[in-house]
Design a protein around this motif. Structure first.
Motif, short mmCIF file in Angstrom:
data_model
loop_
_atom_site.label_atom_id
_atom_site.label_comp_id
_atom_site.label_asym_id
_atom_site.label_seq_id
_atom_site.Cartn_x
_atom_site.Cartn_y
_atom_site.Cartn_z
N ILE A 72 40.15 41.98 26.12
CA ILE A 72 39.28 41.40 27.14
C ILE A 72 39.87 41.54 28.55
O ILE A 72 39.19 41.97 29.48
N ARG A 73 41.14 41.15 28.70
CA ARG A 73 41.74 41.11 30.04
C ARG A 73 43.09 41.79 30.14
O ARG A 73 43.63 41.94 31.23
N ARG A 122 34.82 35.86 35.09
CA ARG A 122 35.67 37.00 34.71
C ARG A 122 36.72 36.57 33.68
O ARG A 122 37.85 37.03 33.68
N PHE A 123 36.31 35.65 32.80
CA PHE A 123 37.16 35.11 31.73
C PHE A 123 38.39 34.37 32.27
O PHE A 123 39.43 34.32 31.63
N GLY A 136 29.32 35.78 25.99
CA GLY A 136 30.36 36.65 26.53
C GLY A 136 29.99 37.20 27.90
O GLY A 136 30.81 37.23 28.82
N PHE A 137 28.73 37.60 28.04
CA PHE A 137 28.27 38.11 29.34
C PHE A 137 28.30 37.01 30.40
O PHE A 137 28.70 37.25 31.55
N TRP A 186 31.87 36.45 31.55
CA TRP A 186 32.33 37.54 32.42
C TRP A 186 31.69 37.44 33.80
O TRP A 186 32.37 37.56 34.82
N ARG A 187 30.40 37.19 33.84
CA ARG A 187 29.69 37.16 35.12
C ARG A 187 30.14 35.97 35.98
O ARG A 187 30.27 36.10 37.21
#
Length: 431
Positions: free
Chosen positions: A71-72, A429-430, A421-422, A425-426
């Motif tokens: 993810i990051r 950004r986690f 999840g979206f 992120w939006r």
């Protein structure tokens, strides 16, 4: 004057977005955590509960490092450690508590069944409410309406758990029903206490993906110790693992699914607090009920009154959890959260700009964006390879299950995964 009125309009909007995100994460967590318990039904075909728990934790360990890497990247973990190294100890401690609690749930499922055990250990949310209020200023200055929602919800959850316990003790195996109830309630107590390190980490700025990476060290170490001790030593444990090699993949997969749910639960705890985030994620009880009844025919052949008691108790607990979750934090309560965060920051010497930025789901000014390195991709490839190796040894267990409902429930989980999840992120950004 309320806290919200002292903030710019953009900050008020940000606060509301994070609250909505936390609620969504809580529901997504419920779906995935509920599905993760399905592989534990393998106890009905003779696999040791300790083997089940250990192998699930192995899957959890692989996922807790590979998922954040995907993810990051892991560079953010090093940054978090530099800012708040004391949180490593709290994360490892939480992992130890989780391992013991998870093992107790396996015994509970064996003795009283998945659909009944789930609501009993989900009383962990009651402890979460207590610790959130006492230690982290949650529900302080929340207003009578929200207090009524929380206390009324807690009472409904207690009544639902009591109904299910009575159902289990009267309808389950006479010899082991009380043992199963005790195991489920004990797991709830341990998990409820485990949320203290969760909240301690997040109000002082640690990223949830960093927290779970150290969390899993504690859970794997504790679970390995338990398995070696209670199976009679390493050689006995090895024989059990070899004897169960055809189902090890499914247990590891259950651990992987658990991690997806737990990631969402961590973000829920961060953005709406443990007094609200944990009851929301405890919607896994409803998902567990659906898996137990629709997929595994757990209550097949029982009387209609038993169905009504189990479903009624479950819905009562869900209504209670919903009432708690919908009692959203007011501006004044958010101010008390901020005071708790400042207190923790001063106690451990964490920079205030780091704490404030992370509570708002942002990076601090000048902080480099996380990137994925060769090490990160190596973690992902290695974890995937290990899963594939065990998949080649796997066989579908010879047990009664219904694939139609299983596919439908899985599809619903995937929808929640993509949507939540979206949104993460939006919005953050986690972070």
């Amino acid at each position: 004057m309320s806290f919200e009125l002292t903030l710019p309009a953009s900050e008020v909007s940000r606060l509301r977005s994070l609250q909505a995100l936390g609620i969504l994460c809580g529901f997504a967590a419920g779906a995935w955590l509920g599905a993760a318990e399905a592989p534990t039904k393998l106890v009905t075909i003779g696999v040791s509960p300790l083997v089940i728990s250990l192998i699930m934790v192995v899957g959890v360990f692989l996922a807790r490092w590979s998922v954040p890497a995907l993810i990051r990247g892991t560079s953010h973990i090093r940054a978090d450690v530099r800012q708040a190294p004391h949180l490593i100890v709290w994360a490892v401690l939480a992992g130890c508590l989780w391992a013991v609690a998870n093992t107790m749930t396996i015994f509970a499922i064996r003795d009283i069944g998945l659909s009944v055990a789930f609501p009993l250990w989900n009383t962990n949310s009651l402890l979460g409410i207590l610790w959130g209020f006492v230690l982290f200023n949650e529900l302080r200055q929340a207003g009578w309406t929200r207090w009524f929602g929380v206390l009324g919800g807690a009472l409904a959850m207690f009544l639902g758990a009591t109904l299910l316990a009575i159902t289990s003790s009267s309808q389950g195996p006479a010899v082991h029903a009380m043992r199963g109830i005790s195991a489920a309630l004990g797991a709830g107590a341990l998990w409820g206490t485990m949320y203290i390190p969760y909240r301690k980490a997040y109000i002082t700025g640690m990223n949830p993906l960093s927290f779970i990476a150290f969390f899993t060290i504690g859970e794997l170490g504790m679970m390995t110790s338990l398995a070696v001790t209670y199976t009679g030593g390493p050689s006995s444990l090895w024989r059990e693992l070899v004897g169960a090699k055809e189902v090890l993949f499914w247990l590891m997969l259950g651990g992987f699914i658990w991690v997806i749910g737990d990631v969402f639960q961590q973000y829920a705890a961060k953005y709406v607090g443990i007094s609200r985030g944990i009851p929301l994620s405890n919607s896994n009880q409803l998902w567990g009920l659906l898996w137990g009844i629709l997929v595994f025919s757990e209550l097949h052949g029982r009387g209609a009154s038993l169905y009504l008691q189990v479903i009624g108790g479950s819905l009562l607990m869900m209504l209670g959890a919903g009432a708690i979750a919908l009692s959203s934090a007011t501006g004044k309560e958010q101010l008390r959260w901020k005071e708790a965060a400042e207190r923790e920051g001063r106690r451990y010497g964490v920079p205030s700009d780091y704490v404030e930025a992370r509570m708002a789901g942002r990076q601090i000014v000048g902080e480099p964006k996380p990137t994925r390195s060769l090490w990160d991709w190596s973690l992902v490839v290695t974890a995937t390879g290990i899963f594939l190796i065990f998949a080649t040894m796997a066989r579908v267990p010879q047990m009664s299950l219904h694939w139609g409902p299983a596919v439908a429930l899985s599809a619903a989980m995937l929808v929640l995964l993509v949507v939540c999840g979206f949104a993460l992120w939006r919005t953050t950004r986690f972070n």
